[in-house]
Design a protein around this motif. Structure first.
Motif, PDB file in Angstrom:
ATOM      1  N   ILE A 201      40.952  45.396  -4.599  1.00  0.00           N
ATOM      2  CA  ILE A 201      40.781  45.278  -3.347  1.00  0.00           C
ATOM      3  C   ILE A 201      38.994  45.999  -3.054  1.00  0.00           C
ATOM      4  O   ILE A 201      38.805  45.250  -2.268  1.00  0.00           O
ATOM      5  CB  ILE A 201      42.189  46.457  -2.358  1.00  0.00           C
ATOM      6  N   VAL A 202      39.063  47.123  -3.852  1.00  0.00           N
ATOM      7  CA  VAL A 202      37.759  47.356  -2.747  1.00  0.00           C
ATOM      8  C   VAL A 202      36.622  47.042  -3.572  1.00  0.00           C
ATOM      9  O   VAL A 202      35.824  46.235  -2.853  1.00  0.00           O
ATOM     10  CB  VAL A 202      37.706  49.199  -3.470  1.00  0.00           C
ATOM     11  N   HIS A 203      37.039  46.718  -4.815  1.00  0.00           N
ATOM     12  CA  HIS A 203      35.514  45.294  -5.251  1.00  0.00           C
ATOM     13  C   HIS A 203      35.299  44.311  -4.633  1.00  0.00           C
ATOM     14  O   HIS A 203      34.674  43.871  -4.629  1.00  0.00           O
ATOM     15  CB  HIS A 203      36.458  44.705  -6.654  1.00  0.00           C
ATOM     16  N   ALA A 204      36.310  44.227  -3.962  1.00  0.00           N
ATOM     17  CA  ALA A 204      36.086  42.563  -3.616  1.00  0.00           C
ATOM     18  C   ALA A 204      35.647  42.367  -1.925  1.00  0.00           C
ATOM     19  O   ALA A 204      34.505  42.059  -1.101  1.00  0.00           O
ATOM     20  CB  ALA A 204      37.715  41.705  -3.085  1.00  0.00           C
ATOM     21  N   VAL A 205      35.918  43.905  -1.418  1.00  0.00           N
ATOM     22  CA  VAL A 205      35.649  44.341  -0.013  1.00  0.00           C
ATOM     23  C   VAL A 205      34.293  44.389  -0.694  1.00  0.00           C
ATOM     24  O   VAL A 205      33.350  44.339   0.756  1.00  0.00           O
ATOM     25  CB  VAL A 205      36.360  45.720   0.222  1.00  0.00           C
ATOM     26  N   LEU A 206      33.866  45.559  -1.364  1.00  0.00           N
ATOM     27  CA  LEU A 206      32.118  45.010  -1.495  1.00  0.00           C
ATOM     28  C   LEU A 206      30.961  44.396  -1.190  1.00  0.00           C
ATOM     29  O   LEU A 206      29.995  44.170  -1.618  1.00  0.00           O
ATOM     30  CB  LEU A 206      32.261  46.497  -2.832  1.00  0.00           C
ATOM     31  N   LYS A 207      32.058  43.176  -1.949  1.00  0.00           N
ATOM     32  CA  LYS A 207      31.213  41.796  -2.367  1.00  0.00           C
ATOM     33  C   LYS A 207      31.658  41.106  -1.316  1.00  0.00           C
ATOM     34  O   LYS A 207      30.952  39.992  -1.176  1.00  0.00           O
ATOM     35  CB  LYS A 207      32.367  41.176  -3.541  1.00  0.00           C
ATOM     36  N   ARG A 208      32.339  41.603  -0.536  1.00  0.00           N
ATOM     37  CA  ARG A 208      32.053  40.851   1.226  1.00  0.00           C
ATOM     38  C   ARG A 208      32.777  39.641   0.922  1.00  0.00           C
ATOM     39  O   ARG A 208      32.615  39.056   1.257  1.00  0.00           O
ATOM     40  CB  ARG A 208      31.355  41.062   1.514  1.00  0.00           C
ATOM     41  N   ASP A 209      34.222  39.520  -0.159  1.00  0.00           N
ATOM     42  CA  ASP A 209      35.120  38.467  -0.340  1.00  0.00           C
ATOM     43  C   ASP A 209      35.542  38.838   0.342  1.00  0.00           C
ATOM     44  O   ASP A 209      37.335  38.769  -0.306  1.00  0.00           O
ATOM     45  CB  ASP A 209      35.008  38.051  -1.926  1.00  0.00           C
ATOM     46  N   ALA A 210      36.330  38.147   1.836  1.00  0.00           N
ATOM     47  CA  ALA A 210      36.942  38.578   2.352  1.00  0.00           C
ATOM     48  C   ALA A 210      38.167  37.267   1.814  1.00  0.00           C
ATOM     49  O   ALA A 210      39.977  38.097   1.732  1.00  0.00           O
ATOM     50  CB  ALA A 210      36.957  38.134   3.948  1.00  0.00           C
ATOM     51  N   ASP A 211      38.188  36.895   1.694  1.00  0.00           N
ATOM     52  CA  ASP A 211      39.719  35.583   0.644  1.00  0.00           C
ATOM     53  C   ASP A 211      40.013  36.633  -0.417  1.00  0.00           C
ATOM     54  O   ASP A 211      41.538  36.681  -0.141  1.00  0.00           O
ATOM     55  CB  ASP A 211      39.052  35.009   0.482  1.00  0.00           C
TER      56      ASP A 211
END
Length: 242
Positions: A201-211
């Motif tokens: 979850i964190v990895h995607a958030v930090l990439k701003r990959d909402a999907d």
């Protein structure tokens, strides 16, 4: 326990309860969420008043507040009891939480600034610094982990910009907490890598990959649901919880 003053420490927000009623409410809430008070268990006003050294009125008011929160049920004929759990309710809570928290996370990614991203990183690192369960008892969460876990998930959605959305999210989190505690009591989480789920979850958030973030969050919640279903099946020989 001899008195309410000696029995109640600070609440999770770090503030002292404002009254004896609030103190009783917070203690009962904690006992319900941790499953020290089990789903369906009767709550006797006189016994609780004696246990906490408070008036019957204080206990009755505290229970009424918990009814409003959905953690306690009231009946004119049968008094108060901890709200029961069921497979249908678990699925409803989980899917609604996926919808609401997923929306809040998506908005946070759209609106959150760098300070919010940093707070997500900090809360995750803080969570990872403590064990998930007690080393000598994997059927109980390490209590500090529970506190940090709540903070971590709230931090993920703090930048959504809607107090209504956060309020609904908090109610659903609280309801799902009881189910999660039931799963770990049955030791069905032993093969689960919770830290890896959080990291995704964190990895995607930090990439701003909402999907990707919402997908990882949904998978995280659904994994918990399936483990709770396994736990309740083990407890009842295959039937529903509650």
């Amino acid at each position: 326990m001899s008195s309410i003053g000696l029995s109640f420490g600070e609440n999770p927000a770090g503030e002292r309860p404002r009254s004896l009623t609030s103190a009783v409410q917070e203690r009962l809430r904690a006992d319900i969420l941790s499953t020290r008070l089990l789903p369906g268990q009767k709550l006797h006003i006189a016994g609780l008043a004696k246990q906490f050294s408070v008036s019957l009125a204080a206990v009755r008011e505290a229970l009424s507040r918990l009814v409003a929160d959905g953690l306690v049920q009231a009946s004119d004929q049968r008094g108060f009891r901890v709200s029961p759990v069921s497979s249908a309710d678990l699925k409803d809570v989980t899917q609604t939480r996926v919808d609401i928290e997923g929306l809040a996370l998506r908005r946070s990614i759209e609106r959150g600034d760098q300070e919010w991203l940093s707070s997500v990183e900090r809360s995750f690192a803080t969570l990872c610094a403590v064990p998930h369960t007690y080393p000598d008892d994997p059927t109980h969460h390490y209590e500090e982990w529970v506190v940090r876990h709540r903070v971590f998930h709230r931090t993920l959605v703090n930048a959504c910009g809607s107090q209504w959305l956060l309020g609904f999210r908090d109610v659903l989190h609280e309801q799902s907490e009881r189910y999660r505690r039931l799963a770990i009591r049955r030791n069905t989480e032993k093969s689960r890598n919770v830290e890896a789920e959080h990291a995704a979850i964190v990895h995607a958030v930090l990439k701003r990959d909402a999907d990707a973030a919402v997908a990882a969050l949904s998978k995280h919640f659904m994994t918990t649901m399936h483990l709770v279903e396994l736990a309740t099946a083990k407890a009842s020989g295959g039937g529903n919880a509650g």
